[in-house]
Each structure stands twice: as C-alpha cells, then as structure tokens.
Design a protein around this motif. Structure first.
Motif, PDB file in Angstrom:
ATOM      1  N   VAL A  81       0.834  -1.214   0.000  1.00  0.00           N
ATOM      2  CA  VAL A  81       0.000   0.000   0.000  1.00  0.00           C
ATOM      3  C   VAL A  81       0.863   1.256   0.000  1.00  0.00           C
ATOM      4  CG1 VAL A  81      -1.716   1.258   1.344  1.00  0.00           C
ATOM      5  CG2 VAL A  81      -1.905  -1.187   1.111  1.00  0.00           C
ATOM      6  N   LYS A  84       1.344   2.997  -3.309  1.00  0.00           N
ATOM      7  CA  LYS A  84       0.152   3.424  -4.066  1.00  0.00           C
ATOM      8  C   LYS A  84      -0.053   4.935  -4.026  1.00  0.00           C
ATOM      9  CE  LYS A  84      -1.366  -0.978  -4.286  1.00  0.00           C
ATOM     10  NZ  LYS A  84      -2.081  -1.833  -5.139  1.00  0.00           N
ATOM     11  N   SER A  85       0.469   5.572  -3.010  1.00  0.00           N
ATOM     12  CA  SER A  85       0.273   7.020  -2.928  1.00  0.00           C
ATOM     13  C   SER A  85       1.064   7.740  -4.018  1.00  0.00           C
ATOM     14  CB  SER A  85       0.678   7.537  -1.552  1.00  0.00           C
ATOM     15  OG  SER A  85       2.011   7.176  -1.309  1.00  0.00           O
ATOM     16  N   LEU A  96     -15.950   4.150 -12.920  1.00  0.00           N
ATOM     17  CA  LEU A  96     -16.226   5.089 -11.828  1.00  0.00           C
ATOM     18  C   LEU A  96     -17.636   4.831 -11.310  1.00  0.00           C
ATOM     19  CD1 LEU A  96     -14.745   8.154 -13.647  1.00  0.00           C
ATOM     20  CD2 LEU A  96     -13.669   6.907 -11.778  1.00  0.00           C
ATOM     21  N   TYR A  97     -17.945   5.447 -10.188  1.00  0.00           N
ATOM     22  CA  TYR A  97     -19.268   5.238  -9.607  1.00  0.00           C
ATOM     23  C   TYR A  97     -20.298   6.124 -10.310  1.00  0.00           C
ATOM     24  CZ  TYR A  97     -16.868   2.770  -5.919  1.00  0.00           C
ATOM     25  OH  TYR A  97     -16.101   1.880  -5.227  1.00  0.00           O
ATOM     26  N   GLU A 104     -17.826  14.978  -6.646  1.00  0.00           N
ATOM     27  CA  GLU A 104     -17.797  13.986  -5.559  1.00  0.00           C
ATOM     28  C   GLU A 104     -16.773  12.888  -5.848  1.00  0.00           C
ATOM     29  OE1 GLU A 104     -22.448  14.089  -4.062  1.00  0.00           O
ATOM     30  OE2 GLU A 104     -21.882  12.981  -5.847  1.00  0.00           O
ATOM     31  N   ASP A 107     -13.392  14.178  -5.121  1.00  0.00           N
ATOM     32  CA  ASP A 107     -13.294  14.363  -3.666  1.00  0.00           C
ATOM     33  C   ASP A 107     -13.083  13.012  -2.977  1.00  0.00           C
ATOM     34  OD1 ASP A 107     -13.638  16.264  -1.383  1.00  0.00           O
ATOM     35  OD2 ASP A 107     -15.172  14.779  -0.877  1.00  0.00           O
ATOM     36  N   TYR A 108     -13.811  12.014  -3.450  1.00  0.00           N
ATOM     37  CA  TYR A 108     -13.693  10.671  -2.878  1.00  0.00           C
ATOM     38  C   TYR A 108     -12.275  10.146  -3.026  1.00  0.00           C
ATOM     39  CZ  TYR A 108     -14.492   5.607  -2.464  1.00  0.00           C
ATOM     40  OH  TYR A 108     -14.441   4.290  -2.099  1.00  0.00           O
ATOM     41  N   TYR A 109     -11.753  10.229  -4.259  1.00  0.00           N
ATOM     42  CA  TYR A 109     -10.408   9.699  -4.471  1.00  0.00           C
ATOM     43  C   TYR A 109      -9.368  10.521  -3.711  1.00  0.00           C
ATOM     44  CZ  TYR A 109     -12.438   6.524  -7.831  1.00  0.00           C
ATOM     45  OH  TYR A 109     -13.194   5.541  -8.402  1.00  0.00           O
ATOM     46  N   ARG A 111      -9.854  11.842  -0.848  1.00  0.00           N
ATOM     47  CA  ARG A 111      -9.932  11.337   0.533  1.00  0.00           C
ATOM     48  C   ARG A 111      -9.115  10.057   0.691  1.00  0.00           C
ATOM     49  NH1 ARG A 111     -14.006  13.127   3.975  1.00  0.00           N
ATOM     50  NH2 ARG A 111     -15.381  14.639   3.009  1.00  0.00           N
ATOM     51  N   LEU A 112      -9.160   9.210  -0.341  1.00  0.00           N
ATOM     52  CA  LEU A 112      -8.407   7.956  -0.243  1.00  0.00           C
ATOM     53  C   LEU A 112      -6.901   8.219  -0.181  1.00  0.00           C
ATOM     54  CD1 LEU A 112     -10.350   5.565  -2.649  1.00  0.00           C
ATOM     55  CD2 LEU A 112     -10.625   5.902  -0.200  1.00  0.00           C
ATOM     56  N   PHE A 113      -6.489   9.401  -0.664  1.00  0.00           N
ATOM     57  CA  PHE A 113      -5.074   9.777  -0.545  1.00  0.00           C
ATOM     58  C   PHE A 113      -4.828  10.602   0.715  1.00  0.00           C
ATOM     59  CE2 PHE A 113      -5.114   8.840  -5.129  1.00  0.00           C
ATOM     60  CZ  PHE A 113      -3.956   8.092  -5.208  1.00  0.00           C
ATOM     61  N   HIS A 114      -5.829  10.656   1.562  1.00  0.00           N
ATOM     62  CA  HIS A 114      -5.736  11.379   2.844  1.00  0.00           C
ATOM     63  C   HIS A 114      -5.405  12.856   2.647  1.00  0.00           C
ATOM     64  CE1 HIS A 114      -5.761   7.292   4.073  1.00  0.00           C
ATOM     65  NE2 HIS A 114      -4.506   7.061   3.766  1.00  0.00           N
ATOM     66  N   GLN A 156      -9.079  11.652 -12.095  1.00  0.00           N
ATOM     67  CA  GLN A 156      -8.887  10.895 -10.848  1.00  0.00           C
ATOM     68  C   GLN A 156      -7.497  10.279 -10.762  1.00  0.00           C
ATOM     69  OE1 GLN A 156      -8.584   7.431 -10.138  1.00  0.00           O
ATOM     70  NE2 GLN A 156      -8.625   6.812 -12.304  1.00  0.00           N
TER      71      GLN A 156
ATOM     72  N   ARG B   2      -8.799   6.990   8.186  1.00  0.00           N
ATOM     73  CA  ARG B   2      -9.495   7.957   7.336  1.00  0.00           C
ATOM     74  C   ARG B   2     -10.019   7.286   6.079  1.00  0.00           C
ATOM     75  NH1 ARG B   2      -5.724  13.130   6.809  1.00  0.00           N
ATOM     76  NH2 ARG B   2      -4.113  11.572   7.197  1.00  0.00           N
ATOM     77  N   GLY B   3      -9.283   6.237   5.654  1.00  0.00           N
ATOM     78  CA  GLY B   3      -9.722   5.480   4.482  1.00  0.00           C
ATOM     79  C   GLY B   3     -11.049   4.804   4.749  1.00  0.00           C
ATOM     80  N   ALA B   6     -13.742   7.405   4.663  1.00  0.00           N
ATOM     81  CA  ALA B   6     -14.026   7.867   3.296  1.00  0.00           C
ATOM     82  C   ALA B   6     -14.904   6.854   2.564  1.00  0.00           C
ATOM     83  CB  ALA B   6     -12.718   8.071   2.541  1.00  0.00           C
ATOM     84  N   TYR B  10     -19.019   7.322   1.403  1.00  0.00           N
ATOM     85  CA  TYR B  10     -19.497   7.176   0.035  1.00  0.00           C
ATOM     86  C   TYR B  10     -20.388   5.951  -0.135  1.00  0.00           C
ATOM     87  CZ  TYR B  10     -17.241  11.303  -1.452  1.00  0.00           C
ATOM     88  OH  TYR B  10     -16.928  12.620  -1.594  1.00  0.00           O
ATOM     89  N   GLN B  84     -15.148  -1.068 -10.617  1.00  0.00           N
ATOM     90  CA  GLN B  84     -14.810   0.163  -9.902  1.00  0.00           C
ATOM     91  C   GLN B  84     -13.713  -0.102  -8.876  1.00  0.00           C
ATOM     92  OE1 GLN B  84     -18.011  -0.698 -10.377  1.00  0.00           O
ATOM     93  NE2 GLN B  84     -19.064   1.041 -11.292  1.00  0.00           N
ATOM     94  N   THR B  87     -10.066   1.240  -9.478  1.00  0.00           N
ATOM     95  CA  THR B  87      -9.621   2.596  -9.143  1.00  0.00           C
ATOM     96  C   THR B  87      -9.577   2.820  -7.638  1.00  0.00           C
ATOM     97  OG1 THR B  87     -11.885   3.339  -9.441  1.00  0.00           O
ATOM     98  CG2 THR B  87     -10.385   3.693 -11.282  1.00  0.00           C
ATOM     99  N   THR B  90      -6.204   0.578  -6.118  1.00  0.00           N
ATOM    100  CA  THR B  90      -4.911   1.085  -6.585  1.00  0.00           C
ATOM    101  C   THR B  90      -4.568   2.404  -5.899  1.00  0.00           C
ATOM    102  OG1 THR B  90      -6.091   1.999  -8.486  1.00  0.00           O
ATOM    103  CG2 THR B  90      -4.926  -0.055  -8.826  1.00  0.00           C
ATOM    104  N   LYS B  91      -5.418   2.815  -4.978  1.00  0.00           N
ATOM    105  CA  LYS B  91      -5.125   3.982  -4.135  1.00  0.00           C
ATOM    106  C   LYS B  91      -4.511   3.462  -2.822  1.00  0.00           C
ATOM    107  CE  LYS B  91      -7.288   6.823  -6.993  1.00  0.00           C
ATOM    108  NZ  LYS B  91      -7.247   5.988  -8.189  1.00  0.00           N
ATOM    109  N   PRO B  92      -3.920   4.350  -2.036  1.00  0.00           N
ATOM    110  CA  PRO B  92      -3.287   3.860  -0.792  1.00  0.00           C
ATOM    111  C   PRO B  92      -4.329   3.496   0.267  1.00  0.00           C
ATOM    112  CG  PRO B  92      -3.039   6.231  -0.990  1.00  0.00           C
ATOM    113  CD  PRO B  92      -3.677   5.778  -2.248  1.00  0.00           C
ATOM    114  N   LEU B  93      -5.132   2.529  -0.066  1.00  0.00           N
ATOM    115  CA  LEU B  93      -6.206   2.082   0.831  1.00  0.00           C
ATOM    116  C   LEU B  93      -6.057   0.576   1.028  1.00  0.00           C
ATOM    117  CD1 LEU B  93      -9.107   2.812   2.126  1.00  0.00           C
ATOM    118  CD2 LEU B  93      -9.996   1.819   0.019  1.00  0.00           C
TER     119      LEU B  93
END
Lengths: 390, 551
Positions: A81, A84-85, A96-97, A104, A107-109, A111-114, A156, B2-3, B6, B10, B84, B87, B90-93
C-alpha cells in the motif's frame, strides 16, 4: 532480477497463466516477460487485442498475481500500500461510480489519498477545469458520454500528482481534442520527471509520446527499444523544404544522379486530419459556441505544474518548447524525420534551387497518400525512366 | 482509519442514491397505513396497541434486515463486477479498510433508517396511547402491561419436589415388590432392555406427577413461590383534582389523567398529598380513595374540597399472568377462581375472586407491597364446583411455565431504545455477512447464501427443535437426526438466534430488555460474530485477484 538503480518498474520472467475451474491451464496471457521501466520515461506497451498488455498492467498494479516470475514497483511488491500514494492509474475504461458526480468522485479519491479538505477542493477544481468538466461537475457520471467519463477518469488518476502514471488504453473513447490534450499532458508530465507507462494499440498515439516501447504478441515480448531506434529507416534520407518548382526538382534529380543517388519519392505533404480538426474546434471555442459536452481549457492543473525541477517558469518554458517540437504548426507538413540529413547535399540543393534549369519538363507533384502510397509515375518522370529501366 | 471513513461515507451516499431507503420508507408507510385501516375500534385499546407494536416492530426488523443484506452484498460484489474496484484498491487504501468501510457505510444507513422508523413507530404508539380506553381495566393494561418495562419472574421450579416424589413412589413400589413386575410388563409391552425400561418408566412417572402437581381438582388449590422479586422504586407520580369529598365515609373521589389512573389497582395503595389511602373504585377518568379516620383528619386532607388540586403517588404494582387450562371446556367459556396473596410480615393480604376466559392468558394486578423481602406466595383456588346455579365442575391446570410474576423496573421509552439497539446489532451482523459473501461471490449467489443464513437465524429455535435428539420407539437413535442435530448446533454457534433476541415480543408485553442482556447480545453478535465475519471477508479480499482474465 537485474534491476538498475533508476528502474521504477522491473519484471523478471513474469508469467501469468489463467486456469479454468478445474485448474486446467486455459491460456498463457503473459510469458517470461522481462521489463525494466526507468524513471522519467514514457514507456509504451504495444500489441494487438489479447496480447497481454492489460494483464501486465494489472499485475504491476497488484490486481492480478503472477503465476511465475517477479515484479518490483518502486522497489516493493505491487500490493504494497505504501507505493500506491505515488501511483496514478487510468483503467481501460473509466470504471467510476455512476451515482457520484464529477466533483464527488474526485473528492472521494482525494480522501483515499488522505488529502486535507482544502487541498482536495483545490485539486478537484483545477482538474475539473483541466479536463473541461467544470460546467458539468455536478452531473452524475452515469449521465456522461464515454469521452467525458474518460476525462474524469484521467482526472482521478492525477489527483495525487503521481510519480508513476499507469494508463491502460488512455485515449480509447476520447475525441481528437481530448486525445491531443492528453498527449500534451503526458509530454508535460514527462518533462516534470514523471514516469508514464501506457498500453495502447493506437500506434500513432504511442509513437507521439513514448520514449521506449515494448511490443507484445501472444503474451511474449517481440520488440523492445526506443521509438527512434525501432522506427528509424537508416538507409533513407528525407529532406523537408518549401515547395519546389518543377525545374528545381529536375535540378535536384540531376544533382543526385551525379552523386550516384536516386529520388525514390516526391510528395506534397498533407496536413494530419487531427491537426485540421483541432484547429476547427479551437476556433469554435474561441467564438464561444454552445456545447453540452466537455470544454477543456487545455491548461494543465496548477498543482501538476508545481514541480521541483526548476520551478513553474522553467516548466512552462519546457512545456512551450515541447509543444513547438511535438505539435505540427497549422498547415505545416507533418513528417517526422528521425534520420539526420547530410548537410553537404542540403547545401547543394539550396544552391541548385536558386538556379532553375528550364530544360526538362516537370511532372506534376502529387500529394502523398501516406507512408508507402507512392505515385510511381512521378518518380519515373523525374528519373526519365520507366519502371522497367529503374 | 481515514480510508475507512471515506469509504463508509461514500457507501452511505451510494446506498441512499440506490433509492433503497425510499423503497423501505414507502413499504413501511404503506404497511402502517394498511394496519391503520385494519384497526378494529371495538377491540380494547391495549390489544390495538399490541397489534400495532408487534407488526410494526417485526416488519421494521425484517425489512431492514433484507435491505441490509441486499445492500451489503451489492456494494462489494458490484464493485468487483463493475470493476470500480480497480480505481479504489490502486489507491493507498488497504483492502481491509475498504471492506470495513463498506460494512460501516451499510450499517450507518441501516442505523439511520432504524432511527427514523423507530421514531415513527414510537410517535404513532404514543398517539394511540392517548386514545380512549374501553374501560378501567383496558387503561390499566395499556399503562401497566404495555407502556412499561417489567421484569418477568417464573415460579420456583418444582424439579426438586418432583424428584423426591418420584423416588418416594418407586421406593413404595419396591416395598410392595411391584416395581420389577411393572418393569417386566413395560418391556413386554414396548420392547427394549431392562435399563431402558427403568429410565422410561421413571420419566413417565415424573410426567404424571408433574401434571398432578400443576393441576387442581374442583375446590382444590395450587400454590407457587416466587423469589428474587426486586421491586426498586418506580412510584408513579402526578396530580389530579378533587371531584368529591365524603367526610363521613372517609373517602374522596379524584379526577386524574388516564395515564395515571391506568396504574391504579382496586384495593391497592395510593398516596394523596402524602397520606396513604386505599383505592376503592376506579373509573376511566376518576378514582375513589378511602382513608382511616385518623388520616382523614390530617390537615393535608381535611381541608380538601371539590376542584382543589392534589398530588397523587401510586406505589409500584406487580402483575401475575397465568393461563388456566380446563380439563373440560366450560359451556360459557369462563373459569372461576379465587386468588390469595399474603405478606405476613406487613400484615397485608390480597384476596380476589375472578372469572377468566378458559385457556387464554389473564393478568392479576396487585400492589408490590405484598412482596415480602423479595418473595411472594400466590395461592389459587379452583372454584369450578357444582353449586345452586350449575352442575359444571372441572379440574384446572396451570403449568409452571404458564404463570409468571412481572414488576416494573423501567420506562417504555428506554426499553424501546434498547429494543431498537437489538435490531441494530442484528443489522450489524447481517451487513458483515453480506460484505463477506460479496467479497468472493457474485451478487445473486451471495444474496442467496445470505438469505438462507438469515432464515436460519430467524428460525433457529424451530430448527433446533426439529432436530432434537430423541430415542426412537425401539430405543435407538436415528443417525440422520444425530447429524442434523450437531450440524444445527454448529450453525447456531456461528449464527445468532434472532428469534430469541427479537424485541417485538418484549415491547408488546412490556417486558424489560435488560442492559445486561443487551450487552451480552452486542458482545456475542455485534463484536465476536460480526468481527469474525469481517475478518474472513478481509482475508478473502486480501488474497483474491480483483481483475479477470481478458485475453
């Protein structure tokens, strides 16, 4: 695994075998693939459908696990992990959703990167502006066209200003404007020192942006090297100049004959349809004609320009320089010439052009139909020989 | 973390936009409307409220369970199916954070829907509570049997007494040298070995004696001992207005709100302006209290006159619920009885003649002052004897399991909250189950698996009973039953028993859902079982490939 210091991704004997329910071997998607992708390069994975491009990318991203062999991404396992950042990924379709709107989604993605709220908002706004979706930012993605979805997908993948950008069929579904801007973006990111790995079967796109490519077929590597090395036709020389009169052409022919050379092809270069299209759209956008689709500014998001290598001004200069080099000017012939011309021949040509010879009848110059579409009649007339004599 | 938050946020938005919440609200609203239309005004108010609470609470629990399972399976499996997930992971989650976030989002939605529907049910129930009761008993049932939280105590078991009786009976048979003869006869009749026959004979004897101990012939009586009755506080207070004063009869009539009157018991205690009195009459909107001559002369009572406001305190009551079964059905369906309850230490006694419907539950309300140091003796007299009016007589059985003592320990409001927390823990478990199924199965398969397991959880008691180990008539054991029994045991260890933790029965019966019970359910189901499922889901998701072959 032989891994050089500046390799950001390396694979050794990477193999992926897919098995059926009974664990019988069904297909080998990737076989013994040795790759080394260096930092700061734009690397292309090429191949026809089913050649193993996407499978390779998915293994690099940790979405699939290798059957054999090893992968290292930034010195770690792909599922780690921590790396991944620093990675941005655009899949072959923008998965995508559909219930979220563009704002949104980013914004969601974010958030996943803090990312802190303020930074998320800043980047979201810039990316939406960059991909031309600001006016439709609050429409659900499910209502977007495919091209618009690609744009938000691209946005994204850039939300974290990644060091390594992995793009699977990036221009699929994009209109020429988007494609052009996309290629521009890749060049800019490369200048900023980012590494880009892309897979595509759109050869022109790859040729335009990649430093090196690997061509796959049947899951195996068939060719690997820089674009220049792979595409250069060392046995030919191509000269580009302003339009020549028939007399000048005759002179050139004679000159070359004297030097023991022959002209193989004379064409009037054509503009690329892409360039024409982009000019028309650009004009329409300048006139602010209404459209329900994406309207990209073409400007890179500011945070993507905030580099460490020399600051913003330098980056913009580099980008501007790259633009001049890479994009054809309006109306200019687009014929990339990797081979260096021989200067002495050029000088003679210029001299000869100033002294037109009246004698020989000059055949009309036909426009080139593209690579390999040569009008033999013109050549024959130029050389005063029929095909059987040449 | 935080992950997780988040993803949870959603997931919540996603679930809301899937319009599942709207569908749930629509179905619930329609069901409540249908219930309102089907409401029978001729029924007692208590019964109408019971029906409403029972259906609305059960329906909410069931609908929310289905909604939670569908959403939980869907949010994970659809991400994999729709890609989905590419995507996201592949994030730091970390993948486990994705799973937990998905679970939390579904639980958040379930919790909010539960809070909303709970508030609606509570409001409607309170509104119904303000309706008109058919009579004083009806009002008392509403206030003391529904809008309350009571502990239930069963009578002291009769096992020890039974064991002694069985041993005594066998000893007597042996003394008379009839025991072996009886066993031989049993073996000759039913087959099997001597030892088995002894056991069966003892069990049969025990059953016969238990029936005798719990039955009363005409004119006969039954007695029960209750212990551990801890009535703590619980005075009901309010105010009323003097309607009439009878200085010669040492009594006053007081007009009071129905909610207060509902707690009064005929001949029970009531305190007016701090002076102890005894209830001598109860009407829907007023009651009469008698005092001793001495108390009536106290200034707090002596200057009362019609229209004056008085403070009313009603000491806590206890209820004895029972179901009397007649050996012979009475022609008018009514059984006559007399009940006596004593507190010798306080020199208090309660005596009441009653006529109740045969074979139906009935409730006797008495003052909690009759409890003597946590114990209470209740005696029953079967009055179904021939007399001048009728020749009818019957013996009556009241099984130990059919009689219990109830006393108030808390308020309906907090009980309602605890009931909803029980449903919430159910939703937490089901969300984890759904996420776990979605982590490796496609939506239809995962949903099917969850629905089957959910039905197991709802009918655990029934299923366990169906595979209870028992001897065949020949004394052997059916191997299939053994397999079924232990398989069910295993399943019930892993799956919670929703049937026993459903709050509907408690809320309808005004039974207290103890914080201890709630904590135990939360620990077992909310923490252990849910955490186990989430752990399995995280492991599966961590180990699985999230992309498919496309060559």
């Amino acid at each position: 695994m032989a891994e050089s210091n500046n390799a950001i991704i390396s694979t050794a004997k990477l193999t992926k075998v897919f098995r059926d329910f009974w664990l019988r071997e069904k297909v080998t998607a990737v076989a013994d693939l040795d790759l080394e992708i260096r930092t700061r390069e734009v690397f292309g994975l090429l191949g026809p459908n089913g050649s193993g491009k996407s499978t390779t990318l998915k293994m690099i991203l940790g979405l699939l696990f290798p059957t054999r062999g090893r992968i290292s991404v930034m010195g770690k396992r792909p599922t780690d992990v921590r790396i991944k950042s620093r990675i941005g990924f655009l899949p072959e379709e923008s998965y995508l959703y559909p219930f979220l709107n563009a704002h949104e989604t980013l914004d969601y993605y974010g958030r996943l990167f803090h990312q802190p709220r303020r930074e998320r908002l800043r980047r979201t706004g810039m990316l939406l502006e960059m991909v031309g979706l600001t006016s439709v930012a609050y429409r659900r993605i499910g209502e977007y066209s495919k091209g618009m979805q690609r744009r938000i997908g691209l946005a994204q993948s850039l939300i974290n200003d990644p060091d390594l950008l992995i793009l699977d069929e990036p221009t699929s579904g994009m209109d020429p404007v988007g494609t052009s801007q996309f290629k521009e973006l890749i060049r800019t990111l490369a200048l900023r020192g980012k590494t880009v790995l892309l897979s595509s079967h759109l050869l022109a796109d790859v040729e335009d942006v990649c430093d090196r490519v690997c061509i796959l077929y049947g899951g195996r590597q068939r060719a690997l090297g820089s674009i220049d090395d792979l595409l250069a036709q060392q046995e030919f020389t191509q000269i580009k100049t302003r339009r020549l009169t028939p007399q000048m052409l005759v002179q050139i022919r004679r000159l070359l004959e004297n030097a023991g050379q022959d002209i193989l092809e004379v064409t009037t270069p054509r503009d690329k349809l892409e360039a024409l299209f982009l000019r028309i759209v650009d004009e329409a956008q300048r006139q602010r004609l209404a459209t329900g689709g994406a309207v990209a500014t073409g400007q890179l998001a500011e945070f993507l320009r905030e580099g460490t290598a020399g600051g913003r001004q330098l980056i913009e200069q580099l980008v501007a320089g790259a633009r001049e080099e890479a994009l054809p000017a309006a109306g200019a012939p687009v014929t990339a010439s990797p081979a260096r011309p021989r200067t002495e021949v050029l000088e003679e040509l210029v001299t000869a052009a100033e002294e037109p010879g009246p004698e020989a009848p000059v055949p009309p110059v036909v426009p080139a139909g593209g690579t390999g579409t040569v009008d033999r009649a013109v050549l024959d007339e130029l050389t005063d020989n029929g095909p059987e004599e040449g | 973390m935080r992950g997780i938050w988040a993803v949870a946020r959603y997931t919540f938005s996603q679930c809301l936009r899937m319009k599942v919440a709207v569908l749930f609200i629509l179905i619930l609203a329609m069901s409540l409307a249908v219930m309102a239309l089907g409401d029978d005004p001729h029924k007692t108010l208590a019964d109408r409220i019971r029906v409403f609470l029972s259906y609305s609470t059960s329906l909410t629990g069931f609908l929310l369970s289905v909604v939670t399972v569908v959403l939980a399976v869907s949010v994970v499996s659809s991400d994999v199916q729709g890609k989905q997930i590419f995507t996201v992971v592949t994030k730091p989650l970390p993948r486990w954070q994705y799973i937990v976030g998905r679970w939390l989002g579904v639980v958040m939605l379930g919790g909010i829907l539960l809070a909303g529907s709970g508030a609606a049910i509570f409001t409607v129930a309170q509104n119904m509570r303000g309706g008109e009761a058919l009579n004083a008993n009806d009002r008392r049932a509403v206030e003391t049997e529904i809008f309350t939280a009571r502990n239930k105590v069963s009578p002291d078991p009769i096992d020890a007494k039974l064991d002694a009786l069985v041993a005594q009976q066998i000893a007597r048979l042996k003394e008379q040298n009839r025991y072996d003869e009886a066993i031989q006869a049993f073996v000759a009749r039913n087959g099997g070995d001597i030892e088995r026959a002894r056991q069966d004979q003892a069990e049969q004897l025990r059953r016969d004696l238990a029936e005798k101990l719990q039955s009363a012939g005409p004119g006969g009586g039954l007695s029960w001992e209750f212990s551990g009755v801890r009535v703590a506080g619980g005075d009901i207070t309010g105010s009323g207005e003097v309607k009439e004063v009878d200085p010669n009869g040492f009594a006053i009539a007081v007009r009071a709100p129905p909610k207060l009157i509902g707690h009064l018991v005929y001949t029970g205690p009531v305190i007016i302006n701090g002076v102890d009195g005894q209830v001598i009459a109860v009407a829907p909107d007023a009651f009469a209290v008698s005092f001793t001559r001495e108390d009536m002369g106290k200034p707090r009572l002596s200057n009362l006159e019609p229209g004056k406001k008085v403070d009313i305190t009603i000491p806590p009551n206890i209820q004895i619920t029972y179901k009397a079964t007649a050996a012979q059905e009475p022609s008018d369906g009514t059984l006559h009885s007399a009940w006596a309850i004593f507190n010798l230490a306080r020199r208090l006694q309660f005596w009441q003649s009653r006529s109740d419907s045969a074979n139906l539950p009935a409730t006797l309300t008495v003052s909690a002052r009759l409890v003597d140091n946590g114990s209470l003796t209740v005696e029953y007299l079967n009055m179904n004897v021939p007399n001048e009016q009728t020749d009818f007589s019957t013996s009556v059985t009241i099984l130990n399991k059919d009689i219990s003592l109830l006393y108030r320990v808390g308020s309906f409001e907090w009980n309602f909250v605890r009931g909803n927390l029980l449903i919430l823990v159910q939703l937490m478990f089901l969300a984890a189950l759904g996420v776990m199924a979605g982590s490796f199965l496609s939506f239809p398969v995962g949903l099917l698996l969850c629905m089957v397991l959910m039905l197991f959880s709802f009918f655990t008691g029934f299923l366990l009973e169906a595979v209870t180990l028992g001897a065949t008539p020949t004394g052997g054991v059916d191997p299939l039953t053994v397999i079924g029994h232990y398989a069910m045991k295993g399943i019930t260890f892993l799956l919670p028993d929703f049937e026993s933790t459903s709050p509907a029965e408690s809320l309808v019966g005004g039974l207290n859902i103890a914080w201890g019970t709630l904590t135990a359910v939360w620990a077992q189901t909310g923490l252990i079982r849910t955490a186990m499922l989430l752990l399995v889901a995280c492991l599966i998701f961590h180990k699985r490939e999230l992309a498919r072959v496309q060559v």
